[in-house]
Design an enzyme around this catalytic site. Sequence first.
Site, PDB file in Angstrom:
ATOM      1  N   HIS A 138       9.425  -3.511   3.225  1.00 48.77           N
ATOM      2  CA  HIS A 138       8.897  -3.765   1.867  1.00 48.77           C
ATOM      3  C   HIS A 138      10.045  -4.058   0.893  1.00 48.77           C
ATOM      4  CE1 HIS A 138       5.662  -0.809   3.291  1.00 48.77           C
ATOM      5  NE2 HIS A 138       4.950  -1.874   2.957  1.00 48.77           N
ATOM      6  N   LEU A 156       8.833  -3.093  11.634  1.00 52.90           N
ATOM      7  CA  LEU A 156       8.615  -1.976  10.709  1.00 52.90           C
ATOM      8  C   LEU A 156       7.199  -2.033  10.169  1.00 52.90           C
ATOM      9  CD1 LEU A 156      11.841  -1.503   8.562  1.00 52.90           C
ATOM     10  CD2 LEU A 156      11.327  -0.766  10.880  1.00 52.90           C
ATOM     11  N   SER A 160       4.264   0.835   8.014  1.00 57.32           N
ATOM     12  CA  SER A 160       4.018   2.203   7.520  1.00 57.32           C
ATOM     13  C   SER A 160       3.317   3.010   8.598  1.00 57.32           C
ATOM     14  CB  SER A 160       3.166   2.158   6.260  1.00 57.32           C
ATOM     15  OG  SER A 160       3.809   1.355   5.298  1.00 57.32           O
ATOM     16  N   ARG A 161       2.540   2.343   9.453  1.00 58.77           N
ATOM     17  CA  ARG A 161       1.788   3.066  10.501  1.00 58.77           C
ATOM     18  C   ARG A 161       2.696   3.549  11.633  1.00 58.77           C
ATOM     19  NH1 ARG A 161      -2.570  -0.690   8.950  1.00 58.77           N
ATOM     20  NH2 ARG A 161      -4.289   0.599   8.224  1.00 58.77           N
ATOM     21  N   GLN A 167     -10.234  -2.541   2.498  1.00 55.07           N
ATOM     22  CA  GLN A 167      -9.739  -3.207   3.705  1.00 55.07           C
ATOM     23  C   GLN A 167      -9.727  -2.284   4.929  1.00 55.07           C
ATOM     24  OE1 GLN A 167      -5.840  -4.045   1.703  1.00 55.07           O
ATOM     25  NE2 GLN A 167      -4.995  -3.724   3.739  1.00 55.07           N
ATOM     26  N   LYS A 226       5.049 -10.181   9.263  1.00 52.08           N
ATOM     27  CA  LYS A 226       4.526  -9.304  10.321  1.00 52.08           C
ATOM     28  C   LYS A 226       3.005  -9.373  10.366  1.00 52.08           C
ATOM     29  CE  LYS A 226       3.650  -5.125  10.230  1.00 52.08           C
ATOM     30  NZ  LYS A 226       2.353  -4.477  10.486  1.00 52.08           N
ATOM     31  N   GLY A 249       4.579 -10.171   3.929  1.00 52.88           N
ATOM     32  CA  GLY A 249       5.375 -10.071   5.144  1.00 52.88           C
ATOM     33  C   GLY A 249       4.815 -10.944   6.259  1.00 52.88           C
ATOM     34  N   HIS A 274       9.048   1.107   3.235  1.00 52.72           N
ATOM     35  CA  HIS A 274      10.154   1.126   4.186  1.00 52.72           C
ATOM     36  C   HIS A 274      11.050  -0.081   3.898  1.00 52.72           C
ATOM     37  CE1 HIS A 274       7.871  -1.982   6.190  1.00 52.72           C
ATOM     38  NE2 HIS A 274       6.857  -1.168   6.384  1.00 52.72           N
ATOM     39  N   MET A 295       0.849  -1.198   0.000  1.00 58.98           N
ATOM     40  CA  MET A 295       0.000   0.000   0.000  1.00 58.98           C
ATOM     41  C   MET A 295       0.884   1.247   0.000  1.00 58.98           C
ATOM     42  SD  MET A 295      -3.448  -0.905   2.038  1.00 58.98           S
ATOM     43  CE  MET A 295      -2.875  -0.605   3.691  1.00 58.98           C
TER      44      MET A 295
HETATM   45  O1  PAF Z   1      -0.085  -5.712   3.582  1.00 54.81           O
HETATM   46  C1  PAF Z   1      -0.497  -4.810   2.821  1.00 54.81           C
HETATM   47  O2  PAF Z   1       0.176  -3.814   2.549  1.00 54.81           O
HETATM   48  C2  PAF Z   1      -1.886  -4.924   2.220  1.00 54.81           C
HETATM   49  O3  PAF Z   1      -2.769  -5.506   3.112  1.00 54.81           O
HETATM   50  C3  PAF Z   1      -1.899  -5.635   0.854  1.00 54.81           C
HETATM   51  C4  PAF Z   1      -1.439  -7.083   0.967  1.00 54.81           C
HETATM   52  C5  PAF Z   1      -0.989  -4.899  -0.124  1.00 54.81           C
HETATM   53  C6  PAF Z   1      -3.307  -5.651   0.285  1.00 54.81           C
HETATM   54  O4  PAF Z   1      -3.801  -4.370   0.128  1.00 54.81           O
END
Ligand code: PAF
Length: 297
Positions: free
Chosen positions: A43, A190, A192-193, A67, A155, A153, A40, A36
């Site tokens: 990813h 790690l 993004s939040r 989501q 995580k 991930g 970082h 998304m």
């Molecule tokens: O983990 C994420 O960043 C999201 O849930 C994903 C897998 C890209 C789906 O939107």
Amino acid sequence: MGRRPDMERIEEVADLRRVLAPVRADGRRIGLVPTMGALHRGHLSHVPLLLAHADLVVMSVFVNPLQFGPGEDFERYPRSLEDDAKLAEEAGVDLLFCPQVTTLYPPGSETLVELPDLSSQLEGAVRPTHFRGVATVVAKLLNIVRPDLASFGQKDLQQLLVVRRLVSDLHFDVQILAVPTAREPDGLALSSRNAYLGADDRREAAALNRACRAGFDAVAAGERAASRVEAVMAEVLNGFPRVRPDYAVVRRLDDLKPMTVVSGRAAVLVAARVGSTRLLDNLVMDVTPDGVREIRG
Ligand code: PAF
């Protein structure tokens, strides 16, 4: 070895398919990292792992509205496409797929992918529509990119299990690669939040990893009663006043169902609000009569 061609940025499904068709026809393998954005180190660590098995890596950047529940952080979720594009290119991504919301969800689209059992517990109990949104967008991405392998991930362990289950149930011809959690020096996973954490919250955010580690260590030291492992985890979290746990549990790895006696493949999982930021963490282990081994990736 020649220089890799510049990364291409693509928004439309038809354009992506046009670029990928000759790759597939040449028998070259395609890897996918769905994200998304707000990239970082975690990813970016997917890219070399995919390139060990694939010839070309597609990264998707799409903040998936489906989501996010009502009142969640869809609007304020960090968006940084220009920075993401630079980081992705430096990491070796070949194609950046960044569709608009109306491209993945055109007016009138209504198909949803639902996993009622696996999605209803833990994260699903707190965020009831979350995994329906994840499963739906992941199914779309797998169908659009048709990768040979896709990475997720560790995580987000429940998400990883949801993805594995949907791939198996819907017969997607793709291998799912689990990528170990990248961490800050104090153990914070790690995410993004993490960008939302103020200084006071940041100081306490490593509590989630501390609790997981304490649960893991208890099992490694011979504790097999799940209730006692969970009590150890709860006690660690109690020591951090800004941390409000949603759950701190030990579960079977395959379906995340509770267990009384910890054995076989299991995971300790924590979700908590730190200030107003909701964070997750987990450790995965294999518990055998010979001992306890951590499973990473
Ligand atoms: O983990 C994420 O960043 C999201 O849930 C994903 C897998 C890209 C789906 O939107």
